[in-house]
Design a protein around this motif. Sequence first.
Motif, PDB file in Angstrom:
ATOM      1  N   ARG A 175       0.847  -1.206   0.000  1.00 31.73           N
ATOM      2  CA  ARG A 175       0.000   0.000   0.000  1.00 31.73           C
ATOM      3  C   ARG A 175       0.878   1.251   0.000  1.00 31.73           C
ATOM      4  O   ARG A 175       0.540   2.267  -0.609  1.00 31.73           O
ATOM      5  N   GLY A 176       2.014   1.190   0.689  1.00 31.74           N
ATOM      6  CA  GLY A 176       2.961   2.314   0.671  1.00 31.74           C
ATOM      7  C   GLY A 176       3.447   2.580  -0.746  1.00 31.74           C
ATOM      8  O   GLY A 176       3.555   3.728  -1.190  1.00 31.74           O
ATOM      9  N   ARG A 177       3.717   1.497  -1.476  1.00 31.34           N
ATOM     10  CA  ARG A 177       4.165   1.643  -2.865  1.00 31.34           C
ATOM     11  C   ARG A 177       3.084   2.296  -3.722  1.00 31.34           C
ATOM     12  O   ARG A 177       3.392   3.131  -4.582  1.00 31.34           O
ATOM     13  N   ASP A 178       1.817   1.914  -3.471  1.00 31.19           N
ATOM     14  CA  ASP A 178       0.717   2.565  -4.205  1.00 31.19           C
ATOM     15  C   ASP A 178       0.723   4.068  -3.942  1.00 31.19           C
ATOM     16  O   ASP A 178       0.546   4.879  -4.849  1.00 31.19           O
ATOM     17  N   TYR A 179       0.913   4.403  -2.666  1.00 30.57           N
ATOM     18  CA  TYR A 179       0.911   5.813  -2.282  1.00 30.57           C
ATOM     19  C   TYR A 179       2.039   6.559  -3.018  1.00 30.57           C
ATOM     20  O   TYR A 179       1.845   7.659  -3.553  1.00 30.57           O
ATOM     21  N   VAL A 180       3.215   5.933  -3.052  1.00 30.57           N
ATOM     22  CA  VAL A 180       4.377   6.577  -3.687  1.00 30.57           C
ATOM     23  C   VAL A 180       4.135   6.744  -5.194  1.00 30.57           C
ATOM     24  O   VAL A 180       4.441   7.787  -5.773  1.00 30.57           O
ATOM     25  N   ARG A 181       3.558   5.713  -5.810  1.00 28.99           N
ATOM     26  CA  ARG A 181       3.228   5.808  -7.243  1.00 28.99           C
ATOM     27  C   ARG A 181       2.307   7.009  -7.508  1.00 28.99           C
ATOM     28  O   ARG A 181       2.517   7.787  -8.414  1.00 28.99           O
ATOM     29  N   ARG A 182       1.285   7.125  -6.652  1.00 31.54           N
ATOM     30  CA  ARG A 182       0.333   8.239  -6.841  1.00 31.54           C
ATOM     31  C   ARG A 182       1.035   9.582  -6.637  1.00 31.54           C
ATOM     32  O   ARG A 182       0.846  10.524  -7.410  1.00 31.54           O
ATOM     33  N   GLY A 201      11.128  -4.214  -7.793  1.00 27.63           N
ATOM     34  CA  GLY A 201      10.254  -3.162  -7.264  1.00 27.63           C
ATOM     35  C   GLY A 201      10.968  -1.860  -6.949  1.00 27.63           C
ATOM     36  O   GLY A 201      10.369  -0.978  -6.326  1.00 27.63           O
ATOM     37  N   ASN A 202      12.234  -1.699  -7.355  1.00 29.00           N
ATOM     38  CA  ASN A 202      12.799  -0.352  -7.298  1.00 29.00           C
ATOM     39  C   ASN A 202      11.935   0.503  -8.216  1.00 29.00           C
ATOM     40  O   ASN A 202      11.638   0.102  -9.349  1.00 29.00           O
ATOM     41  N   LEU A 203      11.522   1.661  -7.714  1.00 28.54           N
ATOM     42  CA  LEU A 203      10.609   2.516  -8.495  1.00 28.54           C
ATOM     43  C   LEU A 203      11.360   3.773  -8.946  1.00 28.54           C
ATOM     44  O   LEU A 203      12.046   4.411  -8.135  1.00 28.54           O
ATOM     45  N   PHE A 204      11.253   4.094 -10.221  1.00 27.14           N
ATOM     46  CA  PHE A 204      11.957   5.235 -10.812  1.00 27.14           C
ATOM     47  C   PHE A 204      10.913   6.228 -11.303  1.00 27.14           C
ATOM     48  O   PHE A 204      10.053   5.870 -12.114  1.00 27.14           O
ATOM     49  N   ALA A 205      10.975   7.454 -10.819  1.00 23.03           N
ATOM     50  CA  ALA A 205      10.010   8.484 -11.225  1.00 23.03           C
ATOM     51  C   ALA A 205      10.799   9.582 -11.919  1.00 23.03           C
ATOM     52  O   ALA A 205      11.677  10.205 -11.316  1.00 23.03           O
ATOM     53  N   ARG A 206      10.504   9.792 -13.188  1.00 21.73           N
ATOM     54  CA  ARG A 206      11.421  10.579 -14.039  1.00 21.73           C
ATOM     55  C   ARG A 206      10.779  11.830 -14.614  1.00 21.73           C
ATOM     56  O   ARG A 206       9.623  11.833 -15.026  1.00 21.73           O
ATOM     57  N   TRP A 207      11.567  12.860 -14.649  1.00 17.17           N
ATOM     58  CA  TRP A 207      11.244  14.084 -15.376  1.00 17.17           C
ATOM     59  C   TRP A 207      12.262  14.152 -16.515  1.00 17.17           C
ATOM     60  O   TRP A 207      13.456  14.369 -16.275  1.00 17.17           O
ATOM     61  N   GLU A 208      11.766  13.937 -17.714  1.00 18.86           N
ATOM     62  CA  GLU A 208      12.666  13.852 -18.856  1.00 18.86           C
ATOM     63  C   GLU A 208      13.314  15.204 -19.144  1.00 18.86           C
ATOM     64  O   GLU A 208      12.612  16.224 -19.217  1.00 18.86           O
TER      65      GLU A 208
END
Length: 418
Positions: free
Chosen positions: A45-52, A67-74
Amino acid sequence: MSPPPDLRIAVDSAGLQRRIDELALISEAPAPVVTRVLYSEADMRGRDYVRRAAREAELSVREDAVGNLFARWEGSEPALAAVGSGSHTDAIPNAGRYDGVVGVLGAFEALAALRRAGFKPRRSLEVVMFTAEEPTRFGLGCLGSRLMAGSIPVERAMALRDREGRSLDELRAAAGYSGSLESVRLPKGYYHAFVELHIEQGPILEAGDIPIGIVEHIAGPSSYRVTLHGEGGHAGAVLMPSRHDAMLAGAEIALAVERAAKGSGSPHTVGTVGVFRIEPGAVNSVPYRAYLEIDLRDARLDTRSKALAEIRSAADQSCARRAVRMEFEEINADPPAAGDPDTVAIAEAVCAELGLRSLRMVSRAYHDSLFMARVSPTTMIFIPCRNGWSHRPEEYATPEHIASGAEVLAHAMARLAV
Ligand code: GLV
Ligand code: MN
Ligand code: MN
C-alpha cells in the motif's frame, strides 16, 4: 562546477508534511508506530501511495524486477546520464515516519518546486524509491540498490530466504514483480550524479544548530548470523555441571561484541546484537539453540576487522568451554563509501548561497547511497532530527528542516542537470 541556474525555489512545506503524515498511516502497526516490511501488505500500500505521489508530481513511473521505483522528469537531452535522488519507504518494525520517506517524498517535492520555478532540465531528473533498504525480511540491507549497482551476485540474491523460508523470487512474484534479477543492474554511467536527502539519525546537527549536513563518507556495515547448537533438557533435572546452554554462549558472544566495539581503538566502531532468539523458549527448559545477528560497523576497515577477530575468538572460546557447536556466517561486509568531492562541493555551495549553515559529515547509518556511490558520483544531504532519534516511533524532524533539505536538494539537482 556549472554556474547556478537563477531559480526561485518555493518548497510547499505544508504539502510535503501532509504527504509524510499520510504515508505514516500506512503501517503494519497502529500510529505512531510505522512498520512496513518488504513486500508486506503495508509495503504494497505504501508503494501505491508513492506511485500516486510521483504522478501528482508529474513524473513518469517505471518499476524494475524487484520493485525499485523510478520516477522521471525527462530532460531536454534525455540521452544524457540522469541526475538521481531518492531513498526508501520500507520501515523496520517499530520505526518512525521520516527515515527514508523524507528522501523520497522530499525529492518529489524538490522536483515539483523546480517545475513551479520554471526550471527546464537538460539532463533528466529521476527519483528512486529503493526496494528494501532495511534488512528486516532477508537479513540484508540495501537489497534494491545492491542489485542496481551489481554489488550482489544474482545467485546470492536468489538464495535469500526470509524467516519463514520464502525466497526473494517467490515474494517478488507475489508482489507482482517479474523479470530477471540481472535486469535490475543499472547500465554503466546511468547517473551523472546521485544526491540522497535523509534525516541525520544522529545528534550532531541538532546539537550544533546546523540545518544541513553534507555527507563525505558512509561507514562500512557488516553483519553476521550466529547459530549455536547446545543441548536442551529439563530446567529442574539437568544439573549445572552437565549443561550445554546455547543461550549462555550467545550471551557471552553478545558481551564480546560490546567489548570488541568499545576497545577497537576507533570511536566509529559500533557493534550490536539486534536479534537474539532461543529455542525452545520455555521457562523450564534449557535452551538448546540460540540464534544471533550481529551488526558491526566502522568508518575504517582495519578497526572493524580487528573487532571482528576479537568477537570470533571470544565466541570460539565460549563455545569450546560450554561444548556448544557454533555456525558463524557472514551476511555482508561492505566497505565504507566516499562522497564525490565535486558533488559535495556543489551541495555546500548551494547551502552557502541560501544562507544555510552546513557541516561535512560521516554517516554512521548505511543508506542506498553506499551502493549508488559505487556507480555514480554521490553525496547525501542530512537534516537534523530530534535527539538524533531514529528507528523508533519518536523520530521527528521539523517541517522547516525538511523544507530546507528539499530546497537544497532542488538547487543541487538543478545545478547538476544543466
Ligand atoms: C539503515 O537503516 C541502517 O541500519 O543503517
Ligand atoms: Mn533505517
Ligand atoms: Mn534510511
